[in-house]
Design a protein around this motif. Sequence first.
Motif, PDB file in Angstrom:
ATOM      1  N   CYS A 142      17.891  23.231 -15.188  1.00 37.58           N
ATOM      2  CA  CYS A 142      18.337  23.082 -16.575  1.00 37.58           C
ATOM      3  C   CYS A 142      19.487  22.097 -16.726  1.00 37.58           C
ATOM      4  N   ASN A 143      20.456  22.146 -15.815  1.00 35.70           N
ATOM      5  CA  ASN A 143      21.622  21.266 -15.944  1.00 35.70           C
ATOM      6  C   ASN A 143      21.996  20.599 -14.628  1.00 35.70           C
ATOM      7  N   ALA A 144      21.075  20.597 -13.667  1.00 35.93           N
ATOM      8  CA  ALA A 144      21.439  20.059 -12.354  1.00 35.93           C
ATOM      9  C   ALA A 144      20.205  19.645 -11.562  1.00 35.93           C
ATOM     10  N   TRP A 145      20.462  18.819 -10.553  1.00 35.34           N
ATOM     11  CA  TRP A 145      19.454  18.468  -9.563  1.00 35.34           C
ATOM     12  C   TRP A 145      19.604  19.395  -8.359  1.00 35.34           C
ATOM     13  N   SER A 164      26.288  16.123 -15.008  1.00 37.53           N
ATOM     14  CA  SER A 164      27.514  15.463 -15.463  1.00 37.53           C
ATOM     15  C   SER A 164      28.213  14.701 -14.347  1.00 37.53           C
ATOM     16  N   GLY A 165      27.851  14.990 -13.079  1.00 37.13           N
ATOM     17  CA  GLY A 165      28.517  14.350 -11.953  1.00 37.13           C
ATOM     18  C   GLY A 165      29.888  14.927 -11.654  1.00 37.13           C
ATOM     19  N   LYS A 166      30.160  16.127 -12.164  1.00 40.54           N
ATOM     20  CA  LYS A 166      31.485  16.738 -11.992  1.00 40.54           C
ATOM     21  C   LYS A 166      31.482  17.937 -11.042  1.00 40.54           C
ATOM     22  N   LEU A 167      30.309  18.409 -10.652  1.00 45.77           N
ATOM     23  CA  LEU A 167      30.237  19.572  -9.779  1.00 45.77           C
ATOM     24  C   LEU A 167      29.098  19.397  -8.778  1.00 45.77           C
ATOM     25  N   TYR A 168      29.411  19.663  -7.515  1.00 49.39           N
ATOM     26  CA  TYR A 168      28.446  19.465  -6.437  1.00 49.39           C
ATOM     27  C   TYR A 168      28.689  20.521  -5.367  1.00 49.39           C
ATOM     28  N   SER A 169      27.627  21.157  -4.898  1.00 52.99           N
ATOM     29  CA  SER A 169      27.768  22.140  -3.819  1.00 52.99           C
ATOM     30  C   SER A 169      26.668  21.912  -2.790  1.00 52.99           C
ATOM     31  N   PHE A 170      26.903  22.378  -1.564  1.00 55.10           N
ATOM     32  CA  PHE A 170      25.958  22.112  -0.490  1.00 55.10           C
ATOM     33  C   PHE A 170      26.024  23.189   0.584  1.00 55.10           C
ATOM     34  N   ASP A 171      24.914  23.323   1.307  1.00 54.41           N
ATOM     35  CA  ASP A 171      24.800  24.207   2.468  1.00 54.41           C
ATOM     36  C   ASP A 171      24.172  23.416   3.605  1.00 54.41           C
ATOM     37  N   VAL A 172      24.733  23.528   4.795  1.00 56.05           N
ATOM     38  CA  VAL A 172      24.261  22.755   5.949  1.00 56.05           C
ATOM     39  C   VAL A 172      24.003  23.673   7.136  1.00 56.05           C
ATOM     40  N   TYR A 173      22.886  23.452   7.794  1.00 59.62           N
ATOM     41  CA  TYR A 173      22.624  24.079   9.089  1.00 59.62           C
ATOM     42  C   TYR A 173      22.157  22.987  10.046  1.00 59.62           C
ATOM     43  N   GLU A 174      22.711  22.959  11.235  1.00 58.45           N
ATOM     44  CA  GLU A 174      22.306  21.971  12.231  1.00 58.45           C
ATOM     45  C   GLU A 174      22.299  22.612  13.614  1.00 58.45           C
ATOM     46  N   GLY A 175      21.183  22.486  14.287  1.00 57.61           N
ATOM     47  CA  GLY A 175      21.061  22.989  15.642  1.00 57.61           C
ATOM     48  C   GLY A 175      20.550  21.897  16.556  1.00 57.61           C
ATOM     49  N   SER A 176      20.996  21.893  17.798  1.00 59.84           N
ATOM     50  CA  SER A 176      20.571  20.858  18.732  1.00 59.84           C
ATOM     51  C   SER A 176      20.661  21.386  20.155  1.00 59.84           C
ATOM     52  N   ALA A 214      17.651  19.518  15.002  1.00 61.76           N
ATOM     53  CA  ALA A 214      17.015  20.069  13.810  1.00 61.76           C
ATOM     54  C   ALA A 214      18.076  20.354  12.764  1.00 61.76           C
ATOM     55  N   SER A 215      17.778  20.046  11.508  1.00 57.63           N
ATOM     56  CA  SER A 215      18.771  20.194  10.453  1.00 57.63           C
ATOM     57  C   SER A 215      18.123  20.683   9.164  1.00 57.63           C
ATOM     58  N   SER A 216      18.888  21.460   8.414  1.00 60.59           N
ATOM     59  CA  SER A 216      18.467  21.905   7.089  1.00 60.59           C
ATOM     60  C   SER A 216      19.631  21.717   6.129  1.00 60.59           C
ATOM     61  N   PHE A 217      19.372  21.040   5.009  1.00 63.34           N
ATOM     62  CA  PHE A 217      20.430  20.705   4.060  1.00 63.34           C
ATOM     63  C   PHE A 217      19.965  21.038   2.646  1.00 63.34           C
ATOM     64  N   ASN A 218      20.809  21.725   1.884  1.00 63.13           N
ATOM     65  CA  ASN A 218      20.500  22.069   0.491  1.00 63.13           C
ATOM     66  C   ASN A 218      21.694  21.714  -0.389  1.00 63.13           C
ATOM     67  N   SER A 219      21.413  21.184  -1.587  1.00 66.45           N
ATOM     68  CA  SER A 219      22.507  20.812  -2.482  1.00 66.45           C
ATOM     69  C   SER A 219      22.166  21.103  -3.939  1.00 66.45           C
ATOM     70  N   TRP A 220      23.210  21.254  -4.735  1.00 62.57           N
ATOM     71  CA  TRP A 220      23.122  21.472  -6.185  1.00 62.57           C
ATOM     72  C   TRP A 220      24.074  20.471  -6.823  1.00 62.57           C
ATOM     73  N   GLU A 221      23.535  19.604  -7.697  1.00 59.44           N
ATOM     74  CA  GLU A 221      24.330  18.517  -8.275  1.00 59.44           C
ATOM     75  C   GLU A 221      24.212  18.518  -9.791  1.00 59.44           C
ATOM     76  N   GLU A 222      25.280  18.866 -10.469  1.00 60.13           N
ATOM     77  CA  GLU A 222      25.290  18.926 -11.924  1.00 60.13           C
ATOM     78  C   GLU A 222      25.052  17.536 -12.518  1.00 60.13           C
TER      79      GLU A 222
END
Length: 223
Positions: free
Chosen positions: A19-22, A53-65, A43-51
Motif C-alpha cells: 500500500c505505501n511501500a516496496w 516517500s524514501g524516508k523509512l527503510y528496514s531490512f533483515d539479513v541472513y548469511e551463511g558460508s 548462501a544469503s537471504s535478504f528482505n527489505s521494506w522501503e516506504e
Amino acid sequence: NSTINSIVGKSVFKLFKECNAWISSEDYYLKFSYTSGDSDILASSFNSWEEFSGKLYSFDVYEGSSFENEKKFNGYVNLPPNSKKPEVFFSNDLNTKLKIPDDIFFPVAHTIETIKKAEQGKKIFPSHIFMGSESDRALKRTNSIIGSIQSTKLKKDLGKLIESDYYPIQVAYFDLDPNESLPEYQIKFHMQKNGVVSYYEVDYGDFAISAKLKEIRAVENRC
C-alpha cells in the motif's frame, strides 16, 4: 591476482508493491572454486521494506558460508519528517555513529531515479545509497554512468515483462571518504525502462561475477 578459478550459482529476486511501500527479497547461492582445488559455499537471504516517500527503510539479513561464522541481523533508517533527526539502527552494532547525508537514496528509489535520469538523457548520476548490510558497508557514495538506449537480444519467450530496449549502466561504489578515488567495486548492467535487469556483472577488481536472466514473471501486488 585472484586464486578463484570459477564461480557458479543462482539468485532469486522478488519485488512487491504494498500500500505505501516496496517489499523486496533476494536469496542467492554461490559456489567458489579455487586454483588449489578447494571450494567454498556462500548462501544469503535478504528482505527489505522501503516506504514510497524514501524516508523509512528496514531490512533483515541472513548469511551463511563455509568460511565465516553465520550472520543474522536487522536494522532500519528513519528520516525527517518521520523523526526529529535521522535515526539509524543495526541489531549487530548498537553503538553505530553512521551519519546519513541529505542526498540519500534507498535501493528501489535509486533505481527509479536512475531510470528517470536515463529517460532525460542524463549521462552521470552521483549520489549516496543506503543498502541493508553491516554498518561499515551499508552506506556508499556512488557514481552512475548511463549509456544510450540499445536494442536487446533477449528472447521474447521470457515473457511480457521483457522489453525491446535497455540502458547500459555502470555504477561505481565508493567508501564515504571523499578523497578515495578508486571504487570498492563496480556493477555493470542492462536495465529496461520498466526496471527489469536482464544482465549484470559485479567487478571486484581481482575477479568479477556475471549473471544472466533465466526466468521472470509478474507477481500480484499486495494492495
